[in-house]
Design a protein around this motif. Structure first.
Motif, mmCIF file in Angstrom:
data_model
loop_
_atom_site.group_PDB
_atom_site.id
_atom_site.type_symbol
_atom_site.label_atom_id
_atom_site.label_comp_id
_atom_site.label_asym_id
_atom_site.label_seq_id
_atom_site.Cartn_x
_atom_site.Cartn_y
_atom_site.Cartn_z
ATOM 1 N N ILE A 8 0.859 -1.181 0.000
ATOM 2 C CA ILE A 8 0.000 0.000 0.000
ATOM 3 C C ILE A 8 0.894 1.230 0.000
ATOM 4 O O ILE A 8 1.677 1.437 0.931
ATOM 5 C CB ILE A 8 -0.936 0.030 1.226
ATOM 6 N N ALA A 9 0.782 2.037 -1.040
ATOM 7 C CA ALA A 9 1.530 3.296 -1.142
ATOM 8 C C ALA A 9 0.536 4.429 -0.959
ATOM 9 O O ALA A 9 -0.314 4.673 -1.813
ATOM 10 C CB ALA A 9 2.230 3.394 -2.490
ATOM 11 N N SER A 10 0.639 5.139 0.157
ATOM 12 C CA SER A 10 -0.290 6.213 0.491
ATOM 13 C C SER A 10 0.293 7.555 0.072
ATOM 14 O O SER A 10 1.368 7.947 0.549
ATOM 15 C CB SER A 10 -0.562 6.205 2.001
ATOM 16 N N ASN A 11 -0.395 8.247 -0.841
ATOM 17 C CA ASN A 11 0.064 9.555 -1.334
ATOM 18 C C ASN A 11 1.562 9.547 -1.647
ATOM 19 O O ASN A 11 2.339 10.340 -1.104
ATOM 20 C CB ASN A 11 -0.242 10.655 -0.308
ATOM 21 N N PRO A 12 1.995 8.630 -2.520
ATOM 22 C CA PRO A 12 3.439 8.504 -2.747
ATOM 23 C C PRO A 12 4.044 9.747 -3.381
ATOM 24 O O PRO A 12 3.438 10.389 -4.236
ATOM 25 C CB PRO A 12 3.524 7.301 -3.701
ATOM 26 N N SER A 13 5.251 10.077 -2.931
ATOM 27 C CA SER A 13 6.045 11.163 -3.510
ATOM 28 C C SER A 13 7.112 10.514 -4.384
ATOM 29 O O SER A 13 8.032 9.877 -3.868
ATOM 30 C CB SER A 13 6.677 11.999 -2.391
ATOM 31 N N LEU A 14 7.010 10.673 -5.698
ATOM 32 C CA LEU A 14 7.778 9.851 -6.630
ATOM 33 C C LEU A 14 8.862 10.598 -7.395
ATOM 34 O O LEU A 14 9.563 9.985 -8.206
ATOM 35 C CB LEU A 14 6.813 9.182 -7.627
ATOM 36 N N ASP A 31 1.099 18.510 -6.838
ATOM 37 C CA ASP A 31 2.111 17.848 -7.652
ATOM 38 C C ASP A 31 2.141 16.343 -7.446
ATOM 39 O O ASP A 31 2.658 15.604 -8.296
ATOM 40 C CB ASP A 31 3.500 18.440 -7.368
ATOM 41 N N LEU A 32 1.590 15.860 -6.337
ATOM 42 C CA LEU A 32 1.678 14.435 -6.028
ATOM 43 C C LEU A 32 0.535 13.614 -6.624
ATOM 44 O O LEU A 32 0.729 12.459 -7.006
ATOM 45 C CB LEU A 32 1.723 14.217 -4.519
#
Length: 279
Positions: A186-192, A224-225
């Motif tokens: 589970i990736a919550s609001n990932p910053s990539l 941006d996310l």
């Protein structure tokens, strides 16, 4: 004379009070919903350590069926929130009980908390010593997971990894580079960004076909996310097995902000992973 004695006695109380208070607090156990274990993991590969917190199910039975195990990144903040909330998800949503593991740094100061390095996937704009995702993932696979599975009655086929923000980036890096290590992610609001390039190319092959990746995106997350999360999911959703070695799904979190709705992200992802009703 009596006044002087009183003053000296007062100073004595002040001197011993902090110690007495510390002893009293030290004897108070964790809240029942968080009880389990805690220990220090000194990583030989990184040369630094992590505080590990383990929440055990209320009905924990080392002789019964093995429990799913959930690994939480940013355990300094997310462990007390999500590990306790797992109990309510078993009550209200029928989610299976699980052993929940928080991976913590012991503080938020950058001198101690190295999440900016440990969760950073490689990128052309970064030098190798700025992208520590692979080295940190090795700590998970070679040091932490064997320790947890040696101490607790958990199911290695039902490992889950949860990460928030930059931790979500590490979750997606794990999915692409090491798909078989965790059954669910589970990736919550990932910053990539930076690091997107290394998680949208080819994925390593997987030895099983039941893997899942949930990506959650708060409707009020940073502007941006949200496009980054949608782009990552769309990129992989357009591929088929075995090029995409897991199911992938995007979950919008209604009214969700960047960090405060982590329990909603956890709930949405876990219900999907364990095929409970849709969140």
């Amino acid at each position: 004379m009596r006044g002087l004695v009183s003053i000296l006695f007062g100073f004595l109380l002040l001197a011993i009070a902090p110690h007495a208070y510390a002893q009293q607090v030290g004897e108070v156990p964790f809240p029942a919903a968080l009880r389990g274990d805690a220990f220090r993991l000194e990583s030989t590969s990184l040369g630094r350590g992590f505080d590990i917190y383990v929440r055990l199910p209320l009905d924990y039975d080392p002789e019964g069926p093995a429990y799913p195990v959930v690994y939480l990144l940013d355990g300094d903040s997310l462990f007390p929130i999500l590990a306790a909330n797992h109990l309510f998800l078993t009550y209200d949503e029928g989610l299976p009980e699980a052993v929940v593991v928080g991976i913590a740094y012991g503080g938020f100061d950058p001198s101690v908390n190295r999440r900016g390095l440990d969760f950073q996937s490689p990128d052309e704009s970064l030098s190798p010593d700025q992208a520590g995702a692979e080295a940190f993932h090795t700590v998970l696979t070679d040091e932490l997971i064997p320790t947890i599975e040696g101490r607790f009655h958990v199911d290695p086929d039902r490992r889950v990894l949860f990460g928030q923000s930059r931790g979500g980036n590490l979750v997606l890096y794990s999915a692409v580079a090491h798909p078989d290590v965790f059954w669910g992610r589970i990736a919550s609001n990932p910053s990539l960004t930076p690091g997107m390039g290394s998680i949208v190319g080819g994925a390593a092959s997987a030895g099983r076909d039941d893997l899942k990746v949930a990506v959650t995106s708060g409707e009020r997350d940073r502007a941006d996310l949200r496009p980054e999360a949608a782009f990552w999911v769309e990129t992989w959703a357009g591929r088929d097995w075995p090029e995409r070695p897991w199911q992938v799904r995007l979950f919008p979190i209604a009214g969700g902000t960047h960090a405060a709705n982590a329990p909603d992200a956890y709930r949405a992802g876990m219900l999907w992973l364990f095929e409970r009703r849709e969140p």
